[in-house]
Design an enzyme around this catalytic site. Structure first.
Site, PDB file in Angstrom:
ATOM      1  N   HIS A 119     -49.689 -80.950 -37.590  1.00  0.00           N
ATOM      2  CA  HIS A 119     -48.706 -81.806 -38.266  1.00  0.00           C
ATOM      3  C   HIS A 119     -47.731 -80.876 -39.010  1.00  0.00           C
ATOM      4  O   HIS A 119     -48.117 -79.790 -39.433  1.00  0.00           O
ATOM      5  CB  HIS A 119     -49.476 -82.685 -39.259  1.00  0.00           C
ATOM      6  CG  HIS A 119     -48.655 -83.728 -39.950  1.00  0.00           C
ATOM      7  ND1 HIS A 119     -47.828 -83.443 -41.001  1.00  0.00           N
ATOM      8  CD2 HIS A 119     -48.550 -85.070 -39.745  1.00  0.00           C
ATOM      9  CE1 HIS A 119     -47.249 -84.556 -41.429  1.00  0.00           C
ATOM     10  NE2 HIS A 119     -47.663 -85.555 -40.683  1.00  0.00           N
TER      11      HIS A 119
ATOM     12  N   GLN B  28     -56.738 -86.222 -41.162  1.00  0.00           N
ATOM     13  CA  GLN B  28     -57.302 -87.186 -40.211  1.00  0.00           C
ATOM     14  C   GLN B  28     -58.810 -87.025 -40.073  1.00  0.00           C
ATOM     15  O   GLN B  28     -59.507 -87.997 -39.773  1.00  0.00           O
ATOM     16  CB  GLN B  28     -56.647 -87.042 -38.826  1.00  0.00           C
ATOM     17  CG  GLN B  28     -55.135 -87.230 -38.802  1.00  0.00           C
ATOM     18  CD  GLN B  28     -54.691 -88.664 -39.060  1.00  0.00           C
ATOM     19  OE1 GLN B  28     -55.460 -89.613 -38.959  1.00  0.00           O
ATOM     20  NE2 GLN B  28     -53.424 -88.819 -39.407  1.00  0.00           N
TER      21      GLN B  28
ATOM     22  N   CYS C 131     -44.476 -86.363 -36.585  1.00  0.00           N
ATOM     23  CA  CYS C 131     -44.448 -85.112 -37.358  1.00  0.00           C
ATOM     24  C   CYS C 131     -45.218 -84.017 -36.640  1.00  0.00           C
ATOM     25  O   CYS C 131     -45.899 -83.189 -37.270  1.00  0.00           O
ATOM     26  CB  CYS C 131     -45.000 -85.296 -38.774  1.00  0.00           C
ATOM     27  SG  CYS C 131     -44.113 -86.503 -39.722  1.00  0.00           S
TER      28      CYS C 131
ATOM     29  N   LYS D 136     -55.072 -92.490 -46.370  1.00  0.00           N
ATOM     30  CA  LYS D 136     -55.511 -92.766 -44.995  1.00  0.00           C
ATOM     31  C   LYS D 136     -56.967 -93.209 -44.963  1.00  0.00           C
ATOM     32  O   LYS D 136     -57.507 -93.541 -43.913  1.00  0.00           O
ATOM     33  CB  LYS D 136     -55.338 -91.520 -44.127  1.00  0.00           C
ATOM     34  CG  LYS D 136     -53.881 -91.101 -43.937  1.00  0.00           C
ATOM     35  CD  LYS D 136     -53.794 -89.829 -43.114  1.00  0.00           C
ATOM     36  CE  LYS D 136     -52.466 -89.126 -43.216  1.00  0.00           C
ATOM     37  NZ  LYS D 136     -51.358 -89.808 -42.563  1.00  0.00           N
TER      38      LYS D 136
ATOM     39  N   ASP E  81     -56.815 -78.639 -42.304  1.00  0.00           N
ATOM     40  CA  ASP E  81     -56.052 -79.836 -42.653  1.00  0.00           C
ATOM     41  C   ASP E  81     -56.937 -81.024 -42.265  1.00  0.00           C
ATOM     42  O   ASP E  81     -57.070 -81.363 -41.091  1.00  0.00           O
ATOM     43  CB  ASP E  81     -54.731 -79.834 -41.875  1.00  0.00           C
ATOM     44  CG  ASP E  81     -53.994 -81.164 -41.984  1.00  0.00           C
ATOM     45  OD1 ASP E  81     -54.553 -82.126 -42.550  1.00  0.00           O
ATOM     46  OD2 ASP E  81     -52.863 -81.241 -41.477  1.00  0.00           O
TER      47      ASP E  81
HETATM   48  N1  7TS Z   1     -51.880 -83.599 -41.644  1.00  0.00           N
HETATM   49  C1  7TS Z   1     -52.151 -84.528 -40.723  1.00  0.00           C
HETATM   50  C2  7TS Z   1     -53.054 -84.182 -39.575  1.00  0.00           C
HETATM   51  C3  7TS Z   1     -51.615 -85.808 -40.857  1.00  0.00           C
HETATM   52  O1  7TS Z   1     -51.897 -86.731 -39.940  1.00  0.00           O
HETATM   53  C4  7TS Z   1     -50.780 -86.100 -41.953  1.00  0.00           C
HETATM   54  C5  7TS Z   1     -50.111 -87.437 -42.111  1.00  0.00           C
HETATM   55  C6  7TS Z   1     -50.551 -85.100 -42.897  1.00  0.00           C
HETATM   56  C7  7TS Z   1     -51.114 -83.852 -42.714  1.00  0.00           C
HETATM   57  C8  7TS Z   1     -49.744 -85.334 -44.131  1.00  0.00           C
HETATM   58  O2  7TS Z   1     -50.409 -86.179 -45.004  1.00  0.00           O
HETATM   59  P1  7TS Z   1     -49.702 -86.698 -46.343  1.00  0.00           P
HETATM   60  O3  7TS Z   1     -50.625 -87.736 -46.856  1.00  0.00           O
HETATM   61  O4  7TS Z   1     -49.547 -85.533 -47.238  1.00  0.00           O
HETATM   62  O5  7TS Z   1     -48.369 -87.252 -45.907  1.00  0.00           O
HETATM   63  N2  7TS Z   1     -49.899 -88.092 -40.879  1.00  0.00           N
HETATM   64  C9  7TS Z   1     -49.076 -89.137 -40.677  1.00  0.00           C
HETATM   65  C10 7TS Z   1     -48.960 -89.748 -39.429  1.00  0.00           C
HETATM   66  O6  7TS Z   1     -49.556 -89.432 -38.427  1.00  0.00           O
HETATM   67  N3  7TS Z   1     -48.057 -90.742 -39.516  1.00  0.00           N
HETATM   68  O7  7TS Z   1     -47.614 -90.803 -40.776  1.00  0.00           O
HETATM   69  C11 7TS Z   1     -48.238 -89.804 -41.502  1.00  0.00           C
END
Ligand code: 7TS
Length: 409
Positions: A124, A204, A367, A227, A201
């Site tokens: 991501h 997920q 992303c 999430k 990371d």
């Molecule tokens: N890493 C992964 C693997 C992610 O899926 C996401 C968010 C992030 C980092 C960033 O997380 P945040 O909470 O700091 O924004 N993924 C997604 C997605 O797949 N669609 O919207 C956000």
């Protein structure tokens, strides 16, 4: 086989119980963010209506309660990921901030010109751009683990990729764009063998898998609350205490100091030295409630439920002519993300048509532009499942794809 009563679980999520464009909502955009159960909403509401005060500051009753709730939530989340010590859990805005904290707080002092950071093509942007920023500041070289045609990391040449120049490997636990579950234990072992640290990371991963940071053996694990049934704007960085203690703070302000003099300051103990300013107290407390909710259901049961839904979804979409599904074929290697293309239909059109049927999916590059580039596509449509999704949701989704086919042929 369902290991919990899905309908009873669904009833606890108020947002799932609504009509969208005249149809009952089917929410399949869980990889972007999950819906929130009543228990989490209630805890957040109760915090603001009864305990609201700033933490670690006042000597009055509300401040004591707020501090206790905030620190209890830290202990809860730390125990949930089996951290050795709750001081290893730093609250952040989410995964993105946790990774940036490591890039700036650890990276600037430990990476120099010519050092190598190993990433993967699957990351991501949150786990790419902070390393781009660091590499511009330090002259570090970025190297990549490539993807095979099924969206799995190619690890055959890991021994050549990882050398004594490698200082860090930063890798996703589970891909948001492909659903791939990465063999992170193998990567961690290989990275440690050359003396590199490993950042996982877990944005997920934490959602779908039971996580034991000590067993995993990584050095940093980053995740978001939103999430996994928690609110937005809260997440965490876990790191081993010795690493956190050796790191400089990355932001300065209130909360994170011991003494402030005219020309310098000294820092509070970990984790507080990384939490400058008034934190998201209500968010942390509600994330603790999310952990209670998930613990009650059990992560193994959640994973088994999602696997059953995913198995059903893959079988049902497999009947559709002209569908291209991305990611690993084996259910052992993939999580609850279904990234796909359907004939010549643009992913945004797929998403718009599904939305008109009350079905929420995401379309775009998710992303993960390197993933799109690897497979020669600009975007995909993505249905992502969670603990409250049912086979009926999958049926509605497949019916919706039938409408897309009717329009685009
Ligand atoms: N890493 C992964 C693997 C992610 O899926 C996401 C968010 C992030 C980092 C960033 O997380 P945040 O909470 O700091 O924004 N993924 C997604 C997605 O797949 N669609 O919207 C956000």
């Amino acid at each position: 086989m369902t290991l919990f009563d899905v309908q009873a679980v669904r009833d606890q999520f108020p947002a799932l119980n609504q009509q969208v464009h005249g149809r009952p909502l089917v929410y399949l955009d869980n990889a972007a963010t999950s819906q929130k159960p009543r228990a989490v909403l209630d805890v957040q509401e109760a915090y603001y209506t009864q305990d609201n005060a700033n933490v670690h500051r006042g000597i009055h009753e509300l401040s004591r309660r707020a501090t206790e709730a905030y620190e209890d939530a830290r202990i809860k989340v730390a125990r949930w990921i089996k951290a050795a010590d709750s001081a290893e859990l730093v609250w952040t805005r989410g995964t993105t901030e946790a990774i940036n904290l490591v890039a700036m707080g650890w990276g600037l002092d430990n990476i120099s010109e010519g050092d190598e950071i190993v990433l993967t093509e699957m990351e991501h942007h949150s786990n790419l751009v902070p390393w781009h920023l660091l590499s511009r500041r330090t002259g570090a070289v970025l190297r990549y683990i490539d993807l095979d045609d099924q969206g799995r990391l190619i690890l055959d040449n890991l021994d050549e990729l990882l050398t004594e120049r490698t200082k860090l490997v930063a890798c996703g636990h589970v891909s948001n764009a492909l659903g791939t579950i990465n063999p992170v234990e193998r990567i961690i072992e290989a990275a440690h063998a050359v003396g590199a640290l490993v950042l996982i990371d877990g944005a997920q991963g934490i959602v779908h898998l039971p996580v034991d940071v000590q067993a995993l053996g990584a050095d940093f694990y980053c995740f978001s609350g939103h999430k996994m049934c928690g609110p937005t704007g809260i997440g965490a960085l876990w790191a081993r205490r010795s690493i956190l203690e050796a790191m400089e703070p990355w932001q300065g302000g209130g909360e994170m100091i011991r003494f402030v003099h005219k020309d310098h300051s000294t820092w509070a103990e970990v984790p507080h030295k990384f939490e400058a300013g008034t934190p998201n107290i209500a968010g942390a407390v509600a994330m603790g409630a999310a952990v209670d909710f998930l613990s009650d259901l059990g992560m193994e049961a959640i994973a088994a439920h999602e696997r059953a839904i995913m198995e059903y979804a893959l079988a049902r979409v497999g009947e559709i002519a002209g569908i291209r599904v991305f990611g690993p074929e084996s259910l052992d290697e993939r999580s609850a993300v279904l990234s796909f293309l359907l004939g010549d239909a643009h992913p945004h059109d797929i998403s718009t048509i599904l939305d008109s049927e009350g079905i929420a999916v995401r379309a775009g590059h998710h992303c993960a532009q390197l993933v799109m580039k690897r497979y020669g596509v600009a975007a995909t449509a993505r249905a992502s499942f969670y603990l409250y999704n049912t086979t009926e949701d999958v049926d509605r989704f497949v019916d919706g794809l039938g409408i897309v086919k009717g329009i685009f042929g």
